[in-house]
Design an enzyme around this catalytic site. Structure first.
Site, PDB file in Angstrom:
ATOM      1  N   ASN A 209       0.702  -0.701   0.076  1.00  0.00           N
ATOM      2  CA  ASN A 209      -0.049   0.121  -0.180  1.00  0.00           C
ATOM      3  C   ASN A 209       0.483   1.074   0.082  1.00  0.00           C
ATOM      4  O   ASN A 209       1.488   1.620   1.031  1.00  0.00           O
ATOM      5  CB  ASN A 209      -1.060   0.187   1.189  1.00  0.00           C
ATOM      6  CG  ASN A 209      -1.670   1.519   1.587  1.00  0.00           C
ATOM      7  OD1 ASN A 209      -1.945   1.682   0.926  1.00  0.00           O
ATOM      8  ND2 ASN A 209      -3.039   0.676   1.920  1.00  0.00           N
TER       9      ASN A 209
ATOM     10  N   ARG B 241      -2.413  -2.242  -2.938  1.00  0.00           N
ATOM     11  CA  ARG B 241      -3.785  -1.156  -2.953  1.00  0.00           C
ATOM     12  C   ARG B 241      -3.214  -0.260  -3.997  1.00  0.00           C
ATOM     13  O   ARG B 241      -2.688   0.891  -3.788  1.00  0.00           O
ATOM     14  CB  ARG B 241      -4.080  -0.748  -1.692  1.00  0.00           C
ATOM     15  CG  ARG B 241      -5.110   0.285  -1.375  1.00  0.00           C
ATOM     16  CD  ARG B 241      -5.735   0.325   0.273  1.00  0.00           C
ATOM     17  NE  ARG B 241      -6.214   1.265  -0.011  1.00  0.00           N
ATOM     18  CZ  ARG B 241      -6.376   2.992   1.420  1.00  0.00           C
ATOM     19  NH1 ARG B 241      -5.276   3.276   1.067  1.00  0.00           N
ATOM     20  NH2 ARG B 241      -7.409   2.934   0.840  1.00  0.00           N
TER      21      ARG B 241
ATOM     22  N   HIS C 129     -12.318   2.657   0.437  1.00  0.00           N
ATOM     23  CA  HIS C 129     -12.535   2.062   1.674  1.00  0.00           C
ATOM     24  C   HIS C 129     -13.685   0.519   1.066  1.00  0.00           C
ATOM     25  O   HIS C 129     -13.334   0.207   2.074  1.00  0.00           O
ATOM     26  CB  HIS C 129     -13.201   2.217   3.099  1.00  0.00           C
ATOM     27  CG  HIS C 129     -12.002   3.400   3.697  1.00  0.00           C
ATOM     28  ND1 HIS C 129     -13.195   4.421   4.247  1.00  0.00           N
ATOM     29  CD2 HIS C 129     -11.511   3.622   3.590  1.00  0.00           C
ATOM     30  CE1 HIS C 129     -12.140   5.392   5.140  1.00  0.00           C
ATOM     31  NE2 HIS C 129     -11.356   4.577   4.361  1.00  0.00           N
TER      32      HIS C 129
ATOM     33  N   ARG D 163     -10.180  15.480   7.449  1.00  0.00           N
ATOM     34  CA  ARG D 163     -10.560  15.894   5.946  1.00  0.00           C
ATOM     35  C   ARG D 163     -12.096  16.633   6.712  1.00  0.00           C
ATOM     36  O   ARG D 163     -12.799  15.840   7.577  1.00  0.00           O
ATOM     37  CB  ARG D 163     -10.864  14.542   5.488  1.00  0.00           C
ATOM     38  CG  ARG D 163      -9.890  13.745   4.825  1.00  0.00           C
ATOM     39  CD  ARG D 163     -10.087  12.645   3.646  1.00  0.00           C
ATOM     40  NE  ARG D 163      -8.892  12.284   3.349  1.00  0.00           N
ATOM     41  CZ  ARG D 163      -8.925  10.824   3.447  1.00  0.00           C
ATOM     42  NH1 ARG D 163     -10.222  10.180   3.125  1.00  0.00           N
ATOM     43  NH2 ARG D 163      -7.797  10.147   2.521  1.00  0.00           N
TER      44      ARG D 163
ATOM     45  N   GLU E 150      -7.798  -4.888   5.853  1.00  0.00           N
ATOM     46  CA  GLU E 150      -7.828  -4.916   4.233  1.00  0.00           C
ATOM     47  C   GLU E 150      -6.877  -5.853   3.603  1.00  0.00           C
ATOM     48  O   GLU E 150      -6.749  -6.270   2.277  1.00  0.00           O
ATOM     49  CB  GLU E 150      -7.719  -3.535   3.825  1.00  0.00           C
ATOM     50  CG  GLU E 150      -8.678  -2.639   4.741  1.00  0.00           C
ATOM     51  CD  GLU E 150      -8.804  -0.982   4.413  1.00  0.00           C
ATOM     52  OE1 GLU E 150      -8.288  -1.077   5.884  1.00  0.00           O
ATOM     53  OE2 GLU E 150      -8.945  -0.143   3.405  1.00  0.00           O
TER      54      GLU E 150
END
Ligand code: AMP
Length: 408
Positions: free
Chosen positions: A20, A101, A190, A251, A394
Site C-alpha cells: 500500500n 492497494r 474503502h 478531512r 484490508e
C-alpha cells in the site's frame, strides 16, 4: 533478530506481498491468503524526506531502521533486504502475487486485475481522478516490477466494491455534460474494507450475506459508511474523492460546496491551499487541534470545550448517515462498526445508536464496554437489529483477492 527456519521458507510458497504505497509512505504485509498467517509486515515512513523510518516486524520481532530512502524504489529495496535478513527470501519464496492497494479504479476497473502494461497505462490515465493517491500507487507498482519481476502483480481497487452503485446514488446533480466530460460521479472508497467486513458480519451471524441488509461504519482516520443490500453496495458516504461524507481525522467530510468559493474570493485561498485545508487541516483536527481519537476522548472527559464540540459534530454526522441508510434500505438487519475508532471507541458506538430502540436498535452497555480483537455482538438479545464490532483486515482481503485472480 530471528530468522525463518527452512520450514518457514517453505510455508511462504503461495504467500502474497501486499503493498500500500502512499505519497511518502509504504505499508506492506507478507501473508498467507489461505491461513491468514502474517509472516512479516511493516511501514516505511517519510520516504524522500530527511529522516525516513522503517518499522519491520517478522515472526513477531520488530526492527526499526533509519537510513536514507530516496524514493519508493529504494524503500522496496530496503523491504526486500529486511525480509531477507529475517530469513524471508522474497525472490525464492514462490510468492503467488504482489497485491497492490490502488485507490481509484474509475469506471474502468470493477474487480482485482492482473497488472499488465495496458492495465498500468489505464491506472495512469485515470490518475487525475485521484491525484494524491494513484500516482504513489503506480510508483509502488513500478518499484515491484523492477525488484521482483518474476512475481505476478495484481491491483485491488478501493472503489471496486462500489462500482455498481445505483445511478441515483452515484450521480451528482451537476450539469450532466460537465460531469460526463470530467468523470464526476460518486465512486466510493474503502471498498475492500466494507466488502470484507460485511462478509465477516454475515459469517458471524451465520446467514448468507445475500439475505442481509447491512450498514457498515468504517471509522478510522479516514471514515466512511456504506449501505449494503444482499451483498451489493447501494450507497456509500465517500464520493468522487475520499473527502465526502463523515467527519474524519483531518478531512471535512460533507461541506457546502459554496464555502470553497467564499474562501477563494474573500479569503484569497488558492485551490492547492483549499485542497490542503479540506484534506489535512479539517475534521477533528481542524475543530480541536487533535485527530487522534483517543486524545479527543481524553480531552473531552477533561472538560475541553473544543474537543467536546468536535466529538459532537462527528457523532451528529454519523447519525445522519445511519438514518439515511436505514431509510434507503427500508430497515436493516446488521449495523457493524470497524477500523480504529469503530473497533475501540465504545462511547462513539453508544452515542451513534442512542435512542434508536423504536427502530429495533438497542446496544447492551456491558457488551459494548468489552475490549477485544475479535468479532462480537454488542446489541442486546432483544435488539431486532444486530449491532456488531468486526475488526477490518484490508491486507488479508487484498491478499485473498490477488491470490484468487492469479489462481484463476
Ligand atoms: P485507523 O485509520 O483504522 O488506523 O484508525 C485510526 C484512528 O483510530 C485514530 O483516530 C485513533 O486514535 C483511533 N483509535 C485507535 N485506538 C483507539 C482507542 N483505543 N480508542 C479510541 N480511538 C482509537
Amino acid at each position: 533478530m530471528s530468522g525463518a527456519d527452512p520450514v518457514d521458507q517453505q510455508r511462504l510458497a503461495g504467500a502474497v506481498l501486499v503493498v500500500n504505497a502512499g505519497s511518502s509512505s509504504l505499508k506492506y504485509q507478507l501473508v498467507d491468503p489461505d491461513t491468514a498467517e502474517v509472516f512479516a509486515d511493516g511501514l516505511a515512513e517519510r520516504i524522500g524526506e530527511s529522516a525516513p523510518v522503517i518499522t519491520h516486524t517478522a515472526f513477531g520481532v520488530e526492527r526499526v531502521v533509519t537510513e536514507p530512502v530516496a524514493d519508493h524504489l529504494a524503500a522496496i529495496a530496503v523491504v526486500v533486504r529486511l525480509m531477507r535478513e529475517s530469513g524471508l527470501d522474497l525472490r525464492a519464496a514462490g510468492l503467488s502475487a504482489v497485491g497492490h492497494r490502488v485507490v481509484h479504479g474509475g469506471r474502468s476497473f470493477h474487480a482485482p486485475t492482473v497488472i499488465t502494461e495496458k492495465v498500468r497505462s489505464e491506472i495512469e490515465r485515470i490518475a487525475p481522478l485521484a491525484p494524491l493517491h494513484n500516482p504513489p500507487n503506480l510508483i509502488g507498482i513500478d518499484a515491484v516490477t523492477e525488484l521482483l519481476p518474476e512475481v505476478p502483480q495484481v491491483a485491488v481497487f478501493d472503489t471496486a466494491f462500489f462500482h455498481d452503485l445505483p445511478d441515483a446514488a452515484a450521480t451528482y446533480a451537476l450539469d450532466a455534460q460537465v460531469a460526463a466530460e470530467h468523470g464526476v460521479r460518486r465512486y466510493g472508497f474503502h471498498g475492500t474494507s466494507h466488502q470484507y467486513v460485511s462478509r465477516r458480519a454475515a459469517e458471524f451471524l451465520g446467514r448468507p450475506d445475500g439475505q442481509l441488509r447491512q450498514i457498515v461504519l468504517h471509522l478510522g482516520n479516514g471514515a466512511s459508511a456504506s449501505a449494503i443490500d444482499g451483498g451489493r453496495a447501494v450507497d456509500t458516504s465517500m464520493g468522487m474523492t475520499p473527502l465526502e461524507g463523515l467527519v474524519m481525522g483531518t478531512r471535512t467530510g460533507d461541506i457546502d460546496p459554496g464555502i470553497a468559493f467564499q474562501l477563494h474570493r474573500v479569503g484569497g485561498m488558492s485551490v492547492d491551499q483549499l485542497d490542503r485545508l479540506y484534506n489535512k487541516g479539517s475534521g477533528l483536527y481542524g475543530l480541536c487541534g487533535d485527530n487522534d481519537f483517543r486524545t479527543v476522548l481524553q480531552r473531552r472527559s477533561d472538560g475541553d470545550a473544543a474537543a467536546d464540540l468536535a466529538y459532537r459534530v462527528y457523532v451528529h454526522r454519523l447519525r445522519h448517515y445511519i438514518g439515511a441508510y436505514l431509510v434507503e434500505l427500508g430497515g436493516v438487519d446488521a449495523i457493524t462498526f470497524t477500523a480504529g475508532v469503530g473497533e475501540n471507541a465504545a462511547p462513539v458506538r453508544a452515542d451513534a445508536l442512542a435512542g434508536m430502540e423504536a427502530f429495533g436498535i438497542a446496544i447492551d452497555p456491558d457488551r459494548n464496554a468489552v475490549r477485544s480483537k475479535e468479532s462480537r455482538r454488542i446489541s442486546t438479545d432483544d435488539s431486532a437489529v444486530a449491532v456488531l464490532v468486526v475488526p477490518t483486515n484490508e491486507e488479508l482481503e487484498i491478499a485473498r483477492q490477488a491470490a484468487g485472480v492469479v489462481r484463476g
